[in-house]
Scaffold this motif. Structure first.
Motif, PDB file in Angstrom:
ATOM      1  N   ASN A 222      -3.608   5.727  -5.441  1.00 37.34           N
ATOM      2  CA  ASN A 222      -2.425   5.242  -5.152  1.00 37.34           C
ATOM      3  C   ASN A 222      -1.894   6.148  -3.849  1.00 37.34           C
TER       4      ASN A 222
ATOM      5  N   LYS B  91      -4.971   3.599  -1.104  1.00 34.54           N
ATOM      6  CA  LYS B  91      -4.318   2.178  -0.828  1.00 34.54           C
ATOM      7  C   LYS B  91      -3.918   2.100   0.687  1.00 34.54           C
TER       8      LYS B  91
ATOM      9  N   ALA C 207       0.692  -1.245  -0.108  1.00 34.49           N
ATOM     10  CA  ALA C 207       0.085  -0.023  -0.240  1.00 34.49           C
ATOM     11  C   ALA C 207       0.944   1.174  -0.097  1.00 34.49           C
TER      12      ALA C 207
ATOM     13  N   GLY D 223       2.172   1.655  -4.537  1.00 36.58           N
ATOM     14  CA  GLY D 223       1.051   2.366  -3.911  1.00 36.58           C
ATOM     15  C   GLY D 223       1.334   3.811  -3.557  1.00 36.58           C
TER      16      GLY D 223
END
Lengths: 288, 288
Positions: A173, A177, A141, A146
Motif C-alpha cells: 500500500n 501501489k 493508488a 493506497g
C-alpha cells in the motif's frame, strides 16, 4: 533515459514557478521537488511507453503528477509527528527549512495540484476517458486505500512485530501501489489490452517489493553519504523490516527472487522491455 | 433542503465506511466528517441545480467531494503548527482525539479521495467532459492558487496589519474560491451558458465575502455555545479582520452591502433563485 529526467526536473520547477501563490509556499514546494531523488516513478512511465513503441515523453504530464504526489508524501512522512526525519537526500527536510505549517501546506498543495495537472492535459493529446482513468487510478493508488493507508499501517507497525505477510501488505500500500500506477499509466496511455496490463501490474508488484527490501537493506548497510540519510533508523523505531524478519542474507535472497520474477514477467510481454529491465536492475542494486 | 442534508450526512459516512483502510484512519476521517457544520457548500450545489430546474440530488457526488475537501482543510488548519485549535464545532479537534500524525493523514486521505469520488461518477450520469471540468475546477479552487495559498497568506498575515484589499484577497483564496466552485459546479452539471455562469460566480464572490465578514463578527460577538468555538481568537493572534479594520458597525454594514449585492445578482438571473436566496440570508445572519 537521462534526457527525459533532465526534462522532467526542469518541468517540475517550471510548472510550479508559473503559478500564482504566496512566495514562501512556492519556495517550499520547489525546494522538495528540486531535492531530486532517483525519479524511479517517472522512469517507469517513460520505460513502459517506450516498451509500447511510443514516445516516452508523451508521459511527461503523468510523470510530473506522480512525482508531485511522491514528493508530497515524503514531506508529510518526514514531519516531527510522523517519522521525524531531519535529513532527506542529504538536505534538511522541508519542515526544517520552512517550518511545520508550511511543510504541511506545501504537501497539500502538491497533492492537489497533481490532479489539476492531469485534468489539464489537452484533449487532443490524451482522450477524456484516458485522463479520467489516470485520475481515478492515481487517486486510488495514493489515497486511503493506497499510500495514505499504508503510511498509517507503517506508523502503527512501529514498536511491535509484524509478520512477513503483514509487512508485504503495508509496503504494497505505502509504495507498491504508486509504482504499479506508473506502469498502469503507461498501459492506459498506450491503450494496452487487459492481458498485457495485468502482466505489467504483476511485474510492478515484484519490483515494488524489491524496491522496499532494498530500502530496508540500505537502512542496515547503506553508506549515509550515498543514501543521503542516517542508517539504523528502522532499528531505533523498532520497526519490523525484511532484514529483521529474514536476516540480512535472507532479505538479499528475497530481493533476488523478486528481481528474477520481475524479469521473467518482462520476458513474457509482447513489448520492447529493454528499458524496464534497466530499471529493474537499478532497483535491485541501487546504493541510494 | 433538510432531506438533502440528511442524505448527504449519511452518504459522507457510508462512502468512507465501505473503503478498505486501517480502522484508526477510517475512524479519524469519519469523526471529522460527522462533526457536522452548516454544510453551506453542499447546499450551494443543491440550490444552484434546483435553480436550473434540475433535481438537486444529482449534485450529491460533487457535494460529498467538496465537503471532504472542506473537512480536510479544517483538520489541517486546526493543527498545533497552524491555528492550534482545540475545539471545532463544540467537539475536540481531530488531532486532540487521534494525534497529529493521524490528523494529517486523515486530511490527506479525504483530499485524495475527493478526486477519486468525482472520477468514479458513472459516465451515463455525468459526461466525461463535465467530470473533468469538475475535477479541474475543484483542484484549482482548493490548491496552491486557491485555498492552500489562502491559508498560507492567512498564517503570514498574523501579527501584522493587512489592509482591506489584501484581506479580501486572502479570504477570496482561502474560502471564496471553494464557495464559488460550488455554484460553478451546479452550472457545469446544468450545462449553463457563459453569461449565466459568470453571473453566478459574481453572486458567489459576494456571498463568499459576506460569509467571511460574518465569521469575523462572530469571533467578536458570537456565543461560544452556538459557534462551538472560543471567541476572541483573532485578537489573540493579532489578525487583521473586518471588525478590526472597519469597526464592528462598519463590518456589519459591509456585510449587508454584500448580501444586498448578492441578492441583486440573483434577481437578474434567469433561474428560480428561491433556494439560493435562502442560503444568502442564512450566510448573512447565521449565529454559528
Amino acid at each position: 533515459m537521462q534526457p527525459f529526467i533532465t526534462l522532467l526536473n526542469e518541468e517540475l520547477l517550471n510548472t510550479i514557478r508559473k503559478l500564482h501563490m504566496p512566495e514562501t509556499l512556492k519556495q517550499s514546494m520547489m525546494y522538495s521537488l528540486e531535492a531530486g531523488g532517483k525519479r524511479i516513478r517517472p522512469l517507469l512511465i517513460f520505460a513502459t511507453l517506450e516498451g509500447f513503441g511510443m514516445d516516452g515523453k508523451t508521459g511527461l504530464p503523468v510523470a510530473l503528477s506522480v512525482e508531485m504526489i511522491h514528493t508530497y508524501s515524503l514531506i508529510h512522512d518526514d514531519l516531527p509527528s510522523m517519522d521525524d526525519d531531519d535529513l532527506r537526500r542529504g538536505k534538511p527536510t522541508n519542515h526544517k527549512v520552512f517550518g511545520e505549517a508550511m511543510a504541511i501546506l506545501a504537501g497539500d498543495g502538491l497533492l492537489t495540484y497533481s490532479f489539476q495537472l492531469l485534468s489539464e492535459i489537452p484533449s487532443d493529446v490524451v482522450s477524456c476517458e484516458k485522463k479520467l482513468a489516470l485520475i481515478r487510478e492515481l487517486a486510488k493508488a495514493s489515497g486511503p486505500e493506497g499510500m495514505v493507508g499504508g503510511q498509517v499501517a507503517d506508523l502503527e507497525g512501529e514498536n511491535r512485530t509484524v509478520d512477513l505477510s503483514q509487512l508485504q501488505t503495508i509496503h504494497g500500500n505505502k509504495t507498491g501501489k504508486l509504482l504499479t500506477f506508473c506502469v498502469k499509466a503507461g498501459a492506459i496511455l498506450a491503450g494496452a489490452d487487459r492481458e498485457t496490463t495485468e502482466k505489467l501490474e504483476q511485474f510492478a508488484h515484484h519490483i515494488g517489493l524489491a524496491f522496499q527490501i532494498r530500502d530496508d537493506i540500505l537502512d542496515v548497510e547503506g553508506i549515509p553519504e550515498k543514501t543521503g540519510k542516517n542508517t539504523g533508523s528502522d532499528k531505533i523505531k523498532k520497526k519490523s523490516t525484511y532484514p529483521s524478519l529474514l536476516t540480512l542474507d535472507g532479505a538479499k535472497e528475497k530481493l533476488n527472487e523478486h528481481v528474477f520474477a520481475a524479469k521473467k514477467l518482462l520476458a513474457e510481454l509482447p513489448l520492447n522491455t529493454d528499458k524496464l529491465e534497466t530499471i529493474t536492475d537499478l532497483i535491485g542494486s541501487r546504493d541510494h
